[in-house]
Enzyme design. Structure first.
Site, mmCIF file in Angstrom:
data_model
loop_
_atom_site.group_PDB
_atom_site.id
_atom_site.type_symbol
_atom_site.label_atom_id
_atom_site.label_comp_id
_atom_site.label_asym_id
_atom_site.label_seq_id
_atom_site.Cartn_x
_atom_site.Cartn_y
_atom_site.Cartn_z
ATOM 1 N N GLY D 12 50.171 8.358 41.164
ATOM 2 C CA GLY D 12 50.612 9.163 42.283
ATOM 3 C C GLY D 12 50.967 10.522 41.736
ATOM 4 N N CYS D 13 50.958 11.550 42.541
ATOM 5 C CA CYS D 13 51.147 12.874 41.985
ATOM 6 C C CYS D 13 51.609 13.876 43.013
ATOM 7 C CB CYS D 13 49.845 13.415 41.408
ATOM 8 S SG CYS D 13 49.182 12.432 40.081
#
Lengths: 422, 146, 397, 363
Positions: D12-13
């Site tokens: 995730g980012c």
């Protein structure tokens, strides 16, 4: 609004009413009938005699039929004459009924031969409901009857009488019973059944004299033989009841002559049923064919044409379905051909009382007899009516499993799938 | 009007249409009871014609111009509100004139039921005739071809 | 060898968990549309950004499944019609096999692949032009290396007319095409067919999966085929000689992986389409075949089972009880094509749903993203060498 | 330097990007502030920045940012570089000690031009020559990694929270007209310096939030055109695909975006005939370049920036404009943080690229 007048109130009349109402819901319809009854099933009078039919069964149409179709009934009144110029029907009560379109559907009347003692009490005919009622009143167990004529009417009367416990002798002039619908083979097989039910059948003979005081006590045959009896039923035949058209310019041969639209030669006058002489597709000639289905269909065609339609009657030919003591038979068309142009095949199984016969002319079926095994006989009737070339399946026609499966696929598809032939 | 048509190309001649017609017209609507217990057993209104490899079911065509109705001497044979040709058993006397008249040969004698005719009634109480619903190869179709 | 378990059993596929959501095919679009045919290296656009490149003819499939070659003769007309109708309804294709095209089936032409095989039965200009695509059959998975034999008793009037051979005569397809003895001969036939059909139809070349399938496929791609069909070991037919059926050919999974890798290495994979055939028994097999590099699959046995085949393996006798592998009219009519087609539609629709479920599970909403996506597979119980050929890692890696 | 063991690291980012389309250069403060706000979207296992217009004095040179595991790798790499390039300037990239940043590799920077004779003998255009050299360096030299290689730009990345990485690289000292940033949340690896975003090829840089389920397909497709995916991360395929379509095949940027995130077939079905033919052809020919799975990416290059969402918007992406400045980010708050009153702010639709093109670079 047209005024339709129909003389007669049986199959042809009902056919005409229904035919008219297919097209015209407003015109007035008047039915004139000598008999004081709503239309009843004339062939059922033998059932009435035998006690197997009641009023309900006798009724040919539901109670509301006349009302539903807007028909005025003049019952118990006889139409005595027609004024074709003023377009009026003269009644026995002196009144007149005007018409725009007139159908004569007076049916037939029994032919009573002149014979010695023919005026005695106890001599009956067997055509109408009243005949049956009258006969039923006297047909008590232990009484004896002589039936003159071994045709359809005579034998139906005989059967009814036997069922009432009457001892019956049938006297037939021809060499076989039911000579109009059966050949010798079939007639013999039927006769056997009749005799099995204690009907005494005398062939090649006729009654020359009816004996007794006021009332019948016996008959004397042509061969001199005397037969004791309490009643005599004359059933030699029926003739078209053309009385009402007598002394008019309506053309009459045996019956009232009609074209393929059931029109008589006088404008706006039609005839249908047993009184009419129409085209027979099997004999290819004008004929009187006094059978119930014909009467209805002719009446319907007449009715539709009277109401402005343009339809032809193209299914006139003799056909009968009848049973005696549970032995059913269906016959149609030419059953005893004379001439080289005919071809005949038949199957006899005496033990089963089965007899099947087919008559062909130029690869068309023109007649058949089916005794006992009558199932699906209508297919043959249809083949006659539609003048189908039967050569591809001629040899199968009398087989027990005969059906459309033997017919050409294209014909089958057309008939069974509603696919129109191109 | 919707009628039953047979597709002979797919009829295998199993006669389940006949069986199911009988069951549908039985009192119990149960195949075992209909065939083993009930008396009289209703006659199937459909019949199967078969000469291998051709076979097809055939029942009353409910003709628009029905010869049987016109020919019926008692008025027993009539057209009902659905357009189906049906026989009023109360009026039928078993004269077999309709058998003589029917060009398809689809009317039967029911001698078990007091000599009245037996024929297809298009199963008035079912969504579609039982023969059609139960044909295992969909060789019977119920469609409107006019 | 026949008893070897199918390779598919050793290839679990993966699915999404937290980081990459699985996609719900009941709520989101899930695309299976597939174009088969030759593709250019790139599309050209004019200065206004309008497309200049014109694509060569493609087969468009709503589901990447086609009905594999089964000839009229080997199967009944009703079976052929079931396939044809189902293909039409589903928006996919069926294949005539080497039996020609019965006149009543021409109306399904736009969903028909017309096969040209070594016997050339029923091949003529109208036949070729009626179809959507043409297929040259070189080999067949059920019986690689040998020809075909339709017994004379199956060659009845309709078959005879369709195949253009005398009634009652055996229809023998030779082992090789007698005009194809080399790859350059194949090229000639490919282009002869294209000429005959005005370059309006893609040409498929079908081969059996054999040891050097990758090299052969590369040759076929270069010979001008638009689509290469590879038919693996276990390909079905009830009429193949036993020893050949059971001993020749390699599993389709290995073959597809090898071909895909080889064509990729040569930089021509994107130019041609690859169809996997042979032993596609369920939708998961199809998922795996596509992940290993196939664009679409051919099914045949499963299709026949859908329309009633009981796998009695007596096709050659012509006495098929189910009206499928027979020409006996009394038996043929047992199969109503209405029912047959409906069952096929049910099968493919069910598989379509399953494929969508599986794709959604992988977090993919378009079948394109599964093509050659070896990451989706892992091997269990396979040797390292086998996994290398398949281009997959071991489970847990 | 640790290479990640697994391909396609699920993560995730946070992503963010700022571009001044007029070419005005500004310091790295804004981008650090923006990405720092989305700290919740990272887990300290990776952060990075790409900056454009930061080396005006060497704007015609290829700027190589390098990671080395050790001095030996540096020696081998420099030998390779010297062999192929004329190096105008070389030296470590200035960094600042930040307590949270550990295990940093040796970080160097070279401004270089391909050697004429090497270029001639290779028969390649300079960009392609450089690209090949980068691929070779990454593939063949153990312990060496090319962080970026474009002109007048550079990537700055590492293991740590992005704001710490920004401080570590002293990005407030640089000025650029385009900045992108990435904060990473890998789920099952320790993260490694090379694996952090942005990923670059020549001047192209990609920051990516999401995960490409089509990675295997995309990678094999790129393989056919000579791209070797060595980075063990799906993000690199984005860069390669864009490189293939825009640089090598000369396709308009929008078209490339439409290949990577095409409309649905049923949408295509409803289009006017011309568009239908175009999109059908795009999907038919470039099906394997379709990027599937959740993503929001920001791609930057010398004269522009593109933000793109996956086809069903499984990842967030917000865009805003204020004057000449274009903002894109994972979250609206990250934009408002640095631009409280934008002229316009919107959530781009799935598959709809947000494109900013440079008018001119101001000195």
């Amino acid at each position: 609004m047209l005024e339709y007048v129909i003389i007669g109130n049986s199959a042809a009349a009902v056919g005409a009413i229904e035919g008219i109402r297919q097209r015209d819901n407003t015109g007035s319809i008047t039915v004139i009938s000598e008999e004081p009854y709503y239309a009843y099933s004339r062939p059922l009078i033998s059932y009435l005699l035998a006690g197997t039919a009641d009023d309900k069964k006798m009724a040919y149409r539901d109670v509301g039929f006349y009302e539903d179709n807007g028909v005025s009934l003049l019952l118990g009144v006889k139409a005595v004459s027609i004024d074709t110029t003023s377009k009026e029907v003269i009644l026995s009560n002196g009144k007149a009924v005007t018409y725009d379109k007139l159908l004569i559907a007076t049916g037939g009347k029994p032919f009573v031969p002149p014979m010695k003692g023919g005026d005695k009490k106890g001599i009956y005919t067997f055509i109408k409901r009243d005949d049956a009622e009258r006969l039923k009143a006297v047909a008590k167990p232990g009484t004896k009857a002589v039936v003159i004529g071994g045709g359809l009417i005579g034998l139906k009367a005989a059967e009814g009488l036997v069922k009432c416990g009457v001892d019956v002798t049938v006297v037939e002039l021809a060499d076989r019973i039911l000579s109009t619908i059966l050949d010798e083979q079939a007639a013999a097989m039927v006769q056997e059944v009749l005799e099995g039910h204690n009907i005494n059948v005398i062939l090649n003979d006729t009654v020359t004299e009816v004996v007794g005081d006021n009332t019948v006590s016996g008959v004397i045959l042509k061969n001199g033989q005397s037969i004791e009896c309490d009643m005599v039923i004359t059933a030699i035949g029926v003739r078209p009841n053309t009385d009402v058209a007598a002394n008019t310019d309506i053309s009459i041969n045996r019956g009232i002559k009609v074209d393929d639209h059931m029109r008589a030669n006088v404008e706006d006058i039609y005839a249908a049923g047993d009184v009419a002489e129409a085209y027979d597709i099997v004999y290819e000639d004008q004929r009187v064919t006094p059978i119930w289905p014909n009467a209805y269909m002719q009446g319907e065609v007449a009715g539709r044409n009277m109401a402005g339609d343009d339809v032809v009657f193209d299914s006139g030919f003799a056909r009968n379905s009848i049973s005696f003591f549970g032995l059913p038979m269906i016959t149609a068309g030419i059953i005893k051909p004379v001439g080289n142009e005919y071809e005949v095949t038949s199957i006899v199984q005496p033990d089963k009382k089965v007899y099947k016969k087919a008559v062909f002319k130029s690869n068309r079926l023109v007649g058949f007899i089916r005794l006992t095994d009558i199932d699906r006989a209508g297919i043959l009737t249809g083949l006659i009516k539609e003048k189908i070339d039967v050569s591809p399946f001629k040899d199968k026609l009398l087989d027990e499993d005969f059906g459309f499966v033997y017919m050409p696929k294209s014909y089958r598809k057309e008939k069974l799938l509603g696919v129109k032939r191109k | 009007m919707k009628r039953v048509y047979a597709l002979e190309e797919y009829c295998v001649g199993c006669r389940l249409c006949e069986i199911n017609c009988t069951v549908a017209h039985s009192e119990s609507k149960d195949i075992i009871w209909a065939f083993k217990v009930e008396e009289p057993r209703p006659l199937p209104g459909i019949l199967v014609e078969e000469v291998k490899p051709i076979s097809f079911g055939l029942q009353c065509r409910h003709c628009d111009d029905a010869e049987c109705i016109k020919s019926c001497i008692t008025g027993a044979m009539h057209r009902d509100e659905r357009g189906a040709v049906v026989c009023n058993a109360d009026k039928c006397v078993g004269c077999w004139t309709c058998i003589m008249a029917c060009p398809y040969g689809t009317i039967k004698r029911n001698e078990d039921k007091g000599n009245v005719v037996s024929k297809c009634d298009l199963c008035p109480d079912l969504p579609q005739p039982a023969c059609v619903s139960n044909c295992p190869n969909e060789a019977l179709i119920y469609v409107d071809r006019g | 060898m026949r008893q070897l378990p199918a390779l598919c059993h050793f290839l679990p596929y993966t699915c999404s968990q937290v980081t990459n959501p699985s996609i719900d095919p009941l709520r989101e679009p899930m695309e299976l549309k597939t174009y088969l045919g030759r593709k250019p290296d790139k599309l050209e656009f004019d200065e206004n950004g309008r497309l200049v490149t014109k694509l060569t003819p493609q087969l468009v499939l709503n589901v990447p499944i086609m009905f594999s070659a089964m000839s009229f003769g080997s199967i009944s007309l009703n079976a052929c019609e079931s396939l044809a109708r189902a293909a039409t309804q589903l928006g996919i294709y069926y294949n005539t096999g080497e039996g020609g095209l019965h006149s009543s089936l021409y109306r399904y032409g736009k969903n028909t692949i017309a096969q040209v095989a070594s016997g050339r039965f029923g091949v003529h200009a109208d036949y070729l032009n009626a179809a959507a695509a043409l297929e040259i059959k070189i080999g067949q998975g059920a019986k690689p290396g040998i020809g075909g034999h339709l017994p004379g008793e199956k060659v009845r009037a309709e078959v005879s007319a369709t195949r253009m051979i005398p009634e009652g005569s055996d229809a023998i397809s030779p082992a090789p095409h007698h005009d194809i003895y080399s790859i350059e001969d194949l090229r000639q036939l490919i282009y002869a067919l294209k000429e005959a059909t005005n370059y309006a139809k893609p040409v498929i070349v079908k081969i059996a999966a054999v040891h050097n399938v990758a090299a052969i496929a590369s040759g076929i791609a270069r010979a001008g085929a638009d689509i290469i069909a590879i038919d693996g070991f276990r390909g079905g037919t009830g009429a193949a000689p036993l020893r050949i059926r059971d001993n020749v050919g390699i599993p389709i999974e290995m073959a597809i992986a090898a071909v895909d890798t080889r064509l990729k290495e040569e930089g021509i994979r994107h130019q041609v389409s690859v169809v996997a055939a042979g032993s596609m028994r369920n939708s998961a097999d199809i998922i795996k075949a596509i992940a290993l590099g196939a664009d679409a699959v051919y099914i045949a046995t499963s299709a026949l089972i859908a329309i009633g085949c009981h796998m009695c393996q007596k096709c050659n006798t012509g006495k098929c009880n189910w009206g499928i592998a027979t020409q006996d009219p009394q038996l043929v009519k047992r199969l109503n094509p209405n029912i047959g087609a409906r069952r096929l539609v049910n099968l493919i629709t069910a598989w379509e749903h399953e494929i969508k479920e599986m794709l959604g599970g992988m977090g993919i909403n378009s079948i394109e993203s599964l093509r050659g996506n070896r990451e989706m597979l892992r091997g269990v119980g396979l040797t390292q060498k086998e996994m290398d050929i398949l281009g997959i890692k071991a489970a847990g890696e | 330097m640790l290479r990640e063991k697994y391909e396609r690291v699920p993560s995730g980012c946070a992503v963010s990007g700022i571009m001044d389309r007029s070419g005005r250069r500004f310091s790295g403060n804004d981008i650090i502030q923006s990405i720092a706000l989305m700290r919740e979207r990272s887990n300290g296992l990776g952060g990075g920045f790409a900056a454009y217009g930061i080396y005006p004095e060497y704007k015609d040179h290829y700027a190589f940012h390098m990671f080395y595991d050790d001095e030996q790798a540096r020696e081998i790499s420099e030998r390779f570089l010297n062999e192929h390039f004329n190096i105008a300037e070389a030296g470590p990239i200035p960094t600042k000690k930040v307590s949270s940043i550990k295990n940093e590799p040796i970080i160097w920077r070279y401004f270089a031009l391909p050697k004429e004779e090497k270029l001639t003998s290779s028969g390649l255009l300079p960009d392609e020559f450089v690209a090949q050299c980068v691929i070779n360096l990454n593939k063949k030299i153990d312990g060496a990694f090319v962080v970026s290689s474009g002109k007048n730009m550079g990537a700055f990345k590492g293991v740590g929270y992005p704001e710490d990485i920004g401080e570590f690289y002293r990005l407030y000292e640089y000025e650029g007209y385009t900045w992108t940033a990435h904060g990473r949340f890998p789920t099952n690896t320790p993260g490694w310096w090379g694996g952090a975003h942005p990923f670059t090829l020549l001047d192209l840089s990609v920051v990516h939030n999401g995960e490409l389920s089509s990675y295997g397909t995309n990678r094999r497709y790129l393989n056919e055109f000579g791209y070797e995916c060595t980075m063990q991360t799906d993000t690199e395929v984005v860069a390669y695909l864009l490189d293939l379509f825009t640089r090598r095949q000369g396709m308009p940027l929008e078209m490339a975006c439409k290949i990577m995130a095409p409309p649905m077939w049923d949408e295509i079905e409803r289009m006017p005939d011309d568009d239908k033919a175009l999109y059908t052809a795009l999907r038919t020919v470039y099906g394997k370049a379709l990027m599937n799975g959740p993503f929001s990416i920001i791609v930057a290059f010398s004269n522009g920036m593109v933000a793109l969402n996956d086809r069903i918007k499984l990842r967030p992406l917000v865009a805003a404009e204020k004057g000449d400045v274009l903002y894109v980010s994972s979250e609206e708050s990250a934009i408002i943080e640095i631009c409280p009153q934008p002229d316009k702010i919107w959530a781009p639709r799935a598959g709809e690229p947000v494109i900013g093109m440079l008018e001119e670079v101001k000195a």
